[in-house]
Design an enzyme around this catalytic site. Structure first.
Site, PDB file in Angstrom:
ATOM      1  N   GLU A 169      -2.736  -9.079   2.820  1.00 55.15           N
ATOM      2  CA  GLU A 169      -3.198  -9.561   4.136  1.00 55.15           C
ATOM      3  C   GLU A 169      -4.712  -9.547   4.253  1.00 55.15           C
ATOM      4  O   GLU A 169      -5.272 -10.076   5.204  1.00 55.15           O
ATOM      5  CB  GLU A 169      -2.563  -8.728   5.261  1.00 55.15           C
ATOM      6  N   CYS A 215       0.839  -1.203   0.000  1.00 53.94           N
ATOM      7  CA  CYS A 215       0.000   0.000   0.000  1.00 53.94           C
ATOM      8  C   CYS A 215       0.880   1.260   0.000  1.00 53.94           C
ATOM      9  O   CYS A 215       1.669   1.442  -0.912  1.00 53.94           O
ATOM     10  CB  CYS A 215      -0.999  -0.035   1.158  1.00 53.94           C
ATOM     11  N   HIS A 247      -3.819  -5.102  -0.765  1.00 59.40           N
ATOM     12  CA  HIS A 247      -3.505  -5.631   0.554  1.00 59.40           C
ATOM     13  C   HIS A 247      -3.529  -7.155   0.530  1.00 59.40           C
ATOM     14  O   HIS A 247      -4.590  -7.743   0.678  1.00 59.40           O
ATOM     15  CB  HIS A 247      -4.517  -5.117   1.581  1.00 59.40           C
TER      16      HIS A 247
END
Lengths: 220, 259
Positions: free
Chosen positions: A202, A86, A200
């Site tokens: 994650e 990011c 992202h």
């Protein structure tokens, strides 16, 4: 033999929990230790480094400098596998339009804002900025094929995005992946031992975990 | 192309997922972590947890639930219910939430949205709006439209829902979670006119909520209501449909979805 470690760099910008949880999830059982750290010596000692980032890029750059971690991150970027996420990706470029902010200059190019307000998507709904949600990532094939970080990830796999700005590298060879949102933009950059994503991993379920898993094994 | 999102909603109290009809009559629907993992396996794009605990002593339970879910489920998590101050945002984000949803507190103190958005970014601040079509004296006095209700749907604020959504987006809400109180729990579909009116009025994404009874309702929410995401609870909790079935129908109808 020394324990293999991945350092998640904590320079005070927001919440690193989701990044560290995902890296820990894939590192479990592989004998890799994950540390979330504010100490430059931990970053220097780690085998691999993850550079997250959220919020405004100017704040991230300032906090990185004030925390005393900038030099250690630059050393890592020159010497070992480094993964940006990011704003942690945006900071790698020369400059961002967001508050006219200089970056780390590790990837030549600039970070630009989506100029999509008022335009409509192919399905007739209007574009909203930030882009928020899941979009497809198309892997860029360079002279040596697609980047090894994409191993096992299908071309066109879906990843989770939340952003108003995107990277525009000046050398096409530094684009590792692209996504369509009003225009085709670079959503993953790579150079030597650096790989970074706008989306992202994650928060991108199995495909995101696959990227972090690949990062643990990547030998640039 | 950016996918339209399907968001199962988990109403949580006392550490369990429950589901009410028109904001009352709670039924037990299961363990939050198990349900979250099941939805992730089915391809849910995001999960919303609504803490409907009425008393403050039960509040910390939601933090533990979010911690447990966030360590096992790697998709975006939104938490709402009882969120009042900027520090609540910090605690929930630290527990593993990605977005935090304000409702009554935003009406009582709109400045909290500005403060929370400035501090943590618009991307993690959601404003939930419970809207009800004006009837009776309100309709006669102010014309057709929807009013904003707070306190679990018991109190009419007198605010117009479309104007309120616009103001909240200006104050820094990154997303609006829009629930039709008339439709919630009825299984008769979203209030499409409400959804369309709000979606057309603001530059940030709108999540349609309240009234989903079958999968075609989800398609209608996107295609007719203009929603960026659709939220549903009971049709998924009781195993009537899977998220995968919902996505298959949406894809067939031409809605871009992550498959």
């Amino acid at each position: 033999m020394a324990q293999r470690t991945v350092a998640v760099v904590d320079y005070g910008m927001g919440n690193l929990r989701s990044v560290s949880q995902a890296v820990m999830h894939v590192a479990a059982g592989e004998g890799v230790e994950v540390i979330v750290t504010q100490r430059p010596e931990d970053v220097r000692a780690a085998e691999r480094v993850v550079l997250p980032g959220q919020g405004a890029m100017r704040d991230c750059m300032r906090e990185l400098a004030d925390s005393g971690l900038k030099a250690a991150v630059l050393e890592a970027a020159a010497s070992k596998p480094l993964m940006g996420v990011c704003v942690g990706m945006q900071m790698l470029l020369d400059h961002s339009e967001e508050q006219d902010t200089p970056g780390l200059g590790l990837i030549p190019g600039r970070v630009k804002r989506f100029a999509l307000e008022g335009q409509t998507q192919p399905d007739g709904s209007r574009y909203k900025v930030p882009q928020m949600g899941w979009n497809q990532v198309w892997q860029s094939a360079g002279a040596r094929g697609v980047h090894p970080m994409w191993a096992g990830v299908p071309d066109g796999a879906w990843f989770y995005f939340v952003h108003s700005y995107f990277a525009d590298p000046s050398d096409v060879n530094h684009t590792a992946g692209q996504t369509e949102y009003g225009q085709r933009f670079t959503c993953a950059v790579a150079r030597d031992n650096i790989f970074a994503t706008q989306f992202h991993p994650e928060k991108s379920a199995e495909q995101g975990l696959a990227l972090y898993r690949n990062f643990l094994h990547w030998t640039p | 192309m950016l996918a339209k999102r399907i968001i199962p909603c988990l109403d949580v109290t006392g550490g369990r997922v429950v589901k009410g009809v028109n904001f009352v009559e709670l039924r037990d629907a299961g363990d939050p972590v198990e349900i979250a993992a099941r939805y992730n396996d089915q391809g849910a794009d995001e999960l919303t947890f609504l803490d409907i605990t009425a008393t403050s002593d039960g509040r910390d339970v939601i933090l533990h639930i979010i911690e447990a879910v966030a360590s096992q489920v790697f998709i975006p998590l939104t938490v709402g219910g009882g969120v009042r101050v900027v520090d609540d945002v910090r605690r929930l984000l630290n527990a593993g939430a990605d977005k935090v949803s304000f409702n009554s507190a935003a009406v009582a103190n709109p400045q909290v949205i500005r403060d929370a958005s400035d501090k943590y970014g618009a991307q993690c601040i959601v404003v939930a709006i419970d809207a009800k079509r004006r009837q009776g004296e309100d309709l006669a006095a102010r014309g057709e439209g929807w009013d904003v209700y707070t306190h679990g749907g018991r109190k009419n604020t007198g605010l117009d829902a479309v104007a309120w959504a616009r103001q909240m987006a200006e104050f820094g809400a990154g997303e609006i979670l829009l629930t039709s109180m008339d439709r919630d729990g009825t299984k008769s579909g979203f209030d499409l006119a409400l959804t369309r009116a709000v979606s057309d009025a603001i530059p940030v994404p709108v999540i349609a909520s309240g009234g989903v009874g079958n999968l075609q309702h989800l398609v209608d929410g996107v295609q007719q209501g203009g929603a960026d995401a659709v939220l549903a609870a009971s049709i998924f909790h009781y195993g009537e449909y899977t998220v995968g079935q919902a996505k298959a129908l949406m894809a067939q109808a031409g809605v871009p979805v992550r498959v």
